[in-house]
Design an enzyme around this catalytic site. Structure first.
Site, PDB file in Angstrom:
ATOM      1  N   ARG A  90       0.992  -1.119   0.096  1.00  0.00           N
ATOM      2  CA  ARG A  90      -0.018  -0.064  -0.024  1.00  0.00           C
ATOM      3  C   ARG A  90       0.958   1.320   0.169  1.00  0.00           C
ATOM      4  O   ARG A  90       0.622   2.178  -0.556  1.00  0.00           O
ATOM      5  CB  ARG A  90      -0.905  -0.054   1.244  1.00  0.00           C
ATOM      6  CG  ARG A  90      -1.563   1.382   1.537  1.00  0.00           C
ATOM      7  CD  ARG A  90      -2.741   1.064   2.488  1.00  0.00           C
ATOM      8  NE  ARG A  90      -3.651   0.334   1.684  1.00  0.00           N
ATOM      9  CZ  ARG A  90      -4.594  -0.348   2.188  1.00  0.00           C
ATOM     10  NH1 ARG A  90      -4.736  -0.354   3.567  1.00  0.00           N
ATOM     11  NH2 ARG A  90      -5.801  -1.372   1.772  1.00  0.00           N
ATOM     12  N   TYR A  91       1.939   1.299   0.859  1.00  0.00           N
ATOM     13  CA  TYR A  91       2.688   2.401   0.916  1.00  0.00           C
ATOM     14  C   TYR A  91       3.840   2.407  -0.086  1.00  0.00           C
ATOM     15  O   TYR A  91       4.551   1.108  -0.536  1.00  0.00           O
ATOM     16  CB  TYR A  91       3.374   2.497   2.357  1.00  0.00           C
ATOM     17  CG  TYR A  91       2.112   2.648   3.411  1.00  0.00           C
ATOM     18  CD1 TYR A  91       1.707   3.982   3.387  1.00  0.00           C
ATOM     19  CD2 TYR A  91       1.472   1.737   4.164  1.00  0.00           C
ATOM     20  CE1 TYR A  91       0.459   4.271   4.347  1.00  0.00           C
ATOM     21  CE2 TYR A  91       0.550   1.871   5.143  1.00  0.00           C
ATOM     22  CZ  TYR A  91       0.105   3.208   5.130  1.00  0.00           C
ATOM     23  OH  TYR A  91      -0.854   3.365   6.109  1.00  0.00           O
ATOM     24  N   ARG A  94       7.260  -0.064   1.717  1.00  0.00           N
ATOM     25  CA  ARG A  94       7.057  -0.976   2.624  1.00  0.00           C
ATOM     26  C   ARG A  94       5.922  -1.868   2.456  1.00  0.00           C
ATOM     27  O   ARG A  94       5.148  -1.492   1.748  1.00  0.00           O
ATOM     28  CB  ARG A  94       7.134  -0.354   4.270  1.00  0.00           C
ATOM     29  CG  ARG A  94       6.017   0.524   4.363  1.00  0.00           C
ATOM     30  CD  ARG A  94       6.619   1.092   5.396  1.00  0.00           C
ATOM     31  NE  ARG A  94       5.515   2.023   6.281  1.00  0.00           N
ATOM     32  CZ  ARG A  94       5.042   3.438   5.541  1.00  0.00           C
ATOM     33  NH1 ARG A  94       5.632   3.634   4.342  1.00  0.00           N
ATOM     34  NH2 ARG A  94       4.018   4.062   5.892  1.00  0.00           N
ATOM     35  N   CYS A 103      -3.349 -17.847  14.756  1.00  0.00           N
ATOM     36  CA  CYS A 103      -2.937 -17.043  16.013  1.00  0.00           C
ATOM     37  C   CYS A 103      -3.060 -17.727  17.118  1.00  0.00           C
ATOM     38  O   CYS A 103      -3.708 -18.946  17.168  1.00  0.00           O
ATOM     39  CB  CYS A 103      -3.983 -15.889  15.887  1.00  0.00           C
ATOM     40  SG  CYS A 103      -3.691 -14.519  14.737  1.00  0.00           S
ATOM     41  N   CYS A 107      -8.638 -12.688  18.244  1.00  0.00           N
ATOM     42  CA  CYS A 107      -9.409 -11.491  18.541  1.00  0.00           C
ATOM     43  C   CYS A 107     -10.719 -11.304  18.087  1.00  0.00           C
ATOM     44  O   CYS A 107     -10.711 -11.534  16.838  1.00  0.00           O
ATOM     45  CB  CYS A 107      -8.488 -10.296  18.351  1.00  0.00           C
ATOM     46  SG  CYS A 107      -6.805 -10.547  18.843  1.00  0.00           S
ATOM     47  N   CYS A 110     -10.766  -8.723  15.303  1.00  0.00           N
ATOM     48  CA  CYS A 110      -9.627  -8.770  14.147  1.00  0.00           C
ATOM     49  C   CYS A 110     -10.073  -8.157  12.657  1.00  0.00           C
ATOM     50  O   CYS A 110     -11.203  -8.559  12.270  1.00  0.00           O
ATOM     51  CB  CYS A 110      -9.105 -10.142  13.782  1.00  0.00           C
ATOM     52  SG  CYS A 110      -7.922 -10.371  12.766  1.00  0.00           S
ATOM     53  N   ARG A 112      -8.736  -8.360  10.032  1.00  0.00           N
ATOM     54  CA  ARG A 112      -8.399  -9.550   9.065  1.00  0.00           C
ATOM     55  C   ARG A 112      -9.152 -10.813   9.056  1.00  0.00           C
ATOM     56  O   ARG A 112      -8.906 -11.929   8.701  1.00  0.00           O
ATOM     57  CB  ARG A 112      -6.812  -9.582   8.756  1.00  0.00           C
ATOM     58  CG  ARG A 112      -6.375  -9.533   7.154  1.00  0.00           C
ATOM     59  CD  ARG A 112      -4.698  -9.511   7.429  1.00  0.00           C
ATOM     60  NE  ARG A 112      -4.222  -8.335   7.359  1.00  0.00           N
ATOM     61  CZ  ARG A 112      -3.332  -7.725   8.176  1.00  0.00           C
ATOM     62  NH1 ARG A 112      -2.679  -8.711   8.657  1.00  0.00           N
ATOM     63  NH2 ARG A 112      -2.987  -6.747   8.156  1.00  0.00           N
ATOM     64  N   ASP A 270     -11.367  -0.718  13.639  1.00  0.00           N
ATOM     65  CA  ASP A 270     -11.499  -0.682  12.076  1.00  0.00           C
ATOM     66  C   ASP A 270     -13.285  -0.743  11.938  1.00  0.00           C
ATOM     67  O   ASP A 270     -13.631  -1.554  12.744  1.00  0.00           O
ATOM     68  CB  ASP A 270     -10.742  -1.736  11.458  1.00  0.00           C
ATOM     69  CG  ASP A 270      -9.317  -1.270  11.259  1.00  0.00           C
ATOM     70  OD1 ASP A 270      -9.045  -0.076  11.208  1.00  0.00           O
ATOM     71  OD2 ASP A 270      -8.344  -2.220  11.116  1.00  0.00           O
ATOM     72  N   ASP A 307      -7.075   3.862  10.629  1.00  0.00           N
ATOM     73  CA  ASP A 307      -6.751   3.121   9.149  1.00  0.00           C
ATOM     74  C   ASP A 307      -8.074   3.411   8.483  1.00  0.00           C
ATOM     75  O   ASP A 307      -9.002   2.695   8.598  1.00  0.00           O
ATOM     76  CB  ASP A 307      -6.539   1.614   9.470  1.00  0.00           C
ATOM     77  CG  ASP A 307      -5.275   1.161   8.633  1.00  0.00           C
ATOM     78  OD1 ASP A 307      -5.103   1.835   7.481  1.00  0.00           O
ATOM     79  OD2 ASP A 307      -4.401   0.294   8.830  1.00  0.00           O
ATOM     80  N   LYS A 314      -3.165   4.707   7.217  1.00  0.00           N
ATOM     81  CA  LYS A 314      -3.164   5.086   8.437  1.00  0.00           C
ATOM     82  C   LYS A 314      -3.098   6.868   8.821  1.00  0.00           C
ATOM     83  O   LYS A 314      -2.200   7.201   8.125  1.00  0.00           O
ATOM     84  CB  LYS A 314      -1.900   4.608   9.364  1.00  0.00           C
ATOM     85  CG  LYS A 314      -2.273   3.231   9.650  1.00  0.00           C
ATOM     86  CD  LYS A 314      -0.718   2.708  10.433  1.00  0.00           C
ATOM     87  CE  LYS A 314      -0.847   0.816  10.475  1.00  0.00           C
ATOM     88  NZ  LYS A 314      -0.560   0.285   9.069  1.00  0.00           N
TER      89      LYS A 314
HETATM   90  C1  LIG Z   1       0.176  -0.565   8.841  1.00  0.00           C
HETATM   91  C2  LIG Z   1       0.818  -0.830   7.599  1.00  0.00           C
HETATM   92  C3  LIG Z   1       2.109  -0.687   7.312  1.00  0.00           C
HETATM   93  C4  LIG Z   1       2.935  -0.007   8.278  1.00  0.00           C
HETATM   94  O1  LIG Z   1       2.931   1.062   8.742  1.00  0.00           O
HETATM   95  P1  LIG Z   1       3.683   2.058   9.221  1.00  0.00           P
HETATM   96  O2  LIG Z   1       3.020   3.290   9.739  1.00  0.00           O
HETATM   97  O3  LIG Z   1       5.135   2.304   8.779  1.00  0.00           O
HETATM   98  O4  LIG Z   1       3.983   1.044  10.795  1.00  0.00           O
HETATM   99  C5  LIG Z   1       2.500  -1.050   6.165  1.00  0.00           C
HETATM  100  N1  LIG Z   1       1.572  -1.622   5.265  1.00  0.00           N
HETATM  101  C6  LIG Z   1       0.293  -1.773   5.381  1.00  0.00           C
HETATM  102  C7  LIG Z   1      -0.553  -2.442   4.329  1.00  0.00           C
HETATM  103  C8  LIG Z   1      -0.324  -1.514   6.761  1.00  0.00           C
HETATM  104  O5  LIG Z   1      -1.483  -1.750   6.974  1.00  0.00           O
HETATM  105  S1  SF4 Z   2      -5.801  -9.059  15.552  1.00  0.00           S
HETATM  106 FE1  SF4 Z   2      -6.247 -10.797  14.185  1.00  0.00          FE
HETATM  107  S2  SF4 Z   2      -4.215 -11.248  13.538  1.00  0.00           S
HETATM  108 FE2  SF4 Z   2      -3.834 -10.084  15.299  1.00  0.00          FE
HETATM  109  S3  SF4 Z   2      -3.818 -11.504  16.998  1.00  0.00           S
HETATM  110 FE3  SF4 Z   2      -5.766 -10.982  16.787  1.00  0.00          FE
HETATM  111  S4  SF4 Z   2      -6.824 -12.377  15.640  1.00  0.00           S
HETATM  112 FE4  SF4 Z   2      -4.702 -12.518  15.026  1.00  0.00          FE
END
Ligand SMILES: *Cc1c(COP(=O)(O)O)cnc(C)c1O
Ligand code: SF4
Length: 376
Positions: A90-91, A94, A103, A107, A110, A112, A270, A307, A314
């Site tokens: 996305r960025y 990174r 996991c 959670c 979560c 995801r 989220d 986010d 973010k």
């Molecule tokens: C959170 C996240 C990151 C890392 O973000 P930082 O602000 O650098 O910690 C990188 N890629 C994705 C898709 C993210 O959701």
């Molecule tokens: S937030 Fe989602 S990915 Fe992170 S520990 Fe909890 S269940 Fe696992």
């Protein structure tokens, strides 16, 4: 089998176990589990003092998860930024690298949950493709190893990932995102830590949401990691009935510093389907930052971020400390609410320096979006 794997095997994973332990309707538990699986390590289950407490709310399946009224399955639009199944790019510089579907505990909030716990969505067989993508994309200098939880991999598998990434010349730093120090601190062994420190510079972001989670066991695990020179950060999710209280959040941040963990982010929860019962208003997060900044160590103050739904990434939010900015002066409010003036530098033609955006005073924050407006 390692000790931690045995401990994990003793987790609550059957509907009967959960129903009996927490006095729930077994049919309800089954219905919720169909939507998103559950697991609670015996260690974490023992931190629950009573039904509905801050630990319980994070981890015990709740019929409120089945509510259809709001939220979306992929609130951060990650799937759109996913060139291969194990990567979210996305960025600019990174990527997220998803290496484990599993996991230690799941959670309920979560972000995801559409993927986590499902080996057809996140799988070690996608790792090679992810590595190939990272190799081809020389603009990537930072890899966030995530999942699921990367520390659920065996030491050997995890080492394979780290070693492969380290062999890529353009990769400067590695990060591991893990909730294992919170859910299963016994997994942090001297052997694991010895392996990890071969792949420096390696950072770790852990995930604690409540001061009661920082136990002696967790402190031991974090101490091992810190002693191995791994800088530790913490990501907290703001959750109703868990940590939506400035005093609780301040205690959490202070306690994290005592175990050498630097608070990094507080996330607004989220906009995930089935998590409405755990979301707070955005103003709660701003109130929490107000209650921490200035009142305690600056090291204890994380960034409060949303986010953004739809994949905006973010976005930081700050209480309104800037009252006004013009060519001559900036009017600021300190943590006690007192006003101070900072004189601007005088430029020869009395114009604002060209590169600084100048806002019309008074500066009014317009960032409090209510759920209805957060649609992507
Ligand atoms: C959170 C996240 C990151 C890392 O973000 P930082 O602000 O650098 O910690 C990188 N890629 C994705 C898709 C993210 O959701
Ligand atoms: S937030 Fe989602 S990915 Fe992170 S520990 Fe909890 S269940 Fe696992």
């Amino acid at each position: 089998m390692d000790d931690w794997q045995n401990l994990l095997k003793g987790s609550l994973t059957k509907p009967e176990e959960i129903a009996e332990r927490f006095d729930l309707d077994i049919e309800d538990v089954k219905k919720v589990a169909k939507n998103f699986k559950f697991r609670i390590t015996p260690y974490y289950a023992n931190l629950i003092k009573e039904k509905g407490d801050p630990i319980y709310r994070q981890i015990v399946p709740d019929t409120a998860e089945l509510a259809e009224n709001s939220g979306i399955t992929d609130p951060l639009n990650e799937d759109e930024d996913s060139p291969v199944p194990s990567i979210v790019h996305r960025y600019p510089d990174r990527v997220l690298f998803l290496v484990s579907h599993s996991c230690a505990s799941y959670c309920r909030f979560c972000t995801r949950k559409r993927k986590v716990g499902d080996p057809s969505k996140i799988n070690p067989r996608y790792i090679e493709e992810g590595l190939a993508y990272i190799r081809q994309h020389t603009e990537i200098r930072d890899v966030i190893i995530s999942g699921g939880d990367p520390l659920m991999l065996s030491d050997n598998k995890l080492e394979y990932v780290l070693k492969s990434l380290r062999a890529i010349e353009h990769i400067q730093i590695l990060r591991i995102g893990s909730r294992v120090p919170c859910f299963l601190p016994q997994r942090i062994t001297p052997k694991l830590v010895k392996m990890l420190q071969r792949y420096h510079p390696l950072y770790m972001n852990v995930h604690f949401n409540h001061p009661d989670e920082i136990t002696g066991e967790a402190a031991r695990a974090l101490n091992l990691l810190a002693n191995a020179g791994i800088p530790l950060g913490n990501q907290t999710v703001l959750l109703k009935g868990v940590n939506d209280d400035p005093e609780v959040m301040k205690r959490l941040m202070q306690k994290l510093l005592t175990v050498r963990v630097r608070p990094y982010y507080i996330y607004q929860a989220d906009y995930v389907k089935g998590t409405e019962y755990l979301r707070t208003k955005v103003s709660k997060g701003l109130e929490i930052i107000e209650a921490i900044r200035g009142w305690t160590s600056g090291l204890a103050v994380p960034q409060f971020v949303i986010d953004a739904p739809g994949g905006g990434g973010k976005i930081p939010l700050l209480p309104a400390y800037v009252q006004s900015i013009d060519d001559d002066k900036v009017v600021l409010r300190n943590y006690r609410g007192e006003l101070f003036v900072y004189p601007q530098v005088e430029s020869p033609d009395n114009q604002a320096p060209a590169r600084l955006p100048v806002r019309q005073a008074p500066y009014k924050p317009e960032f409090i979006a209510e759920p209805e407006e957060m649609i992507c």
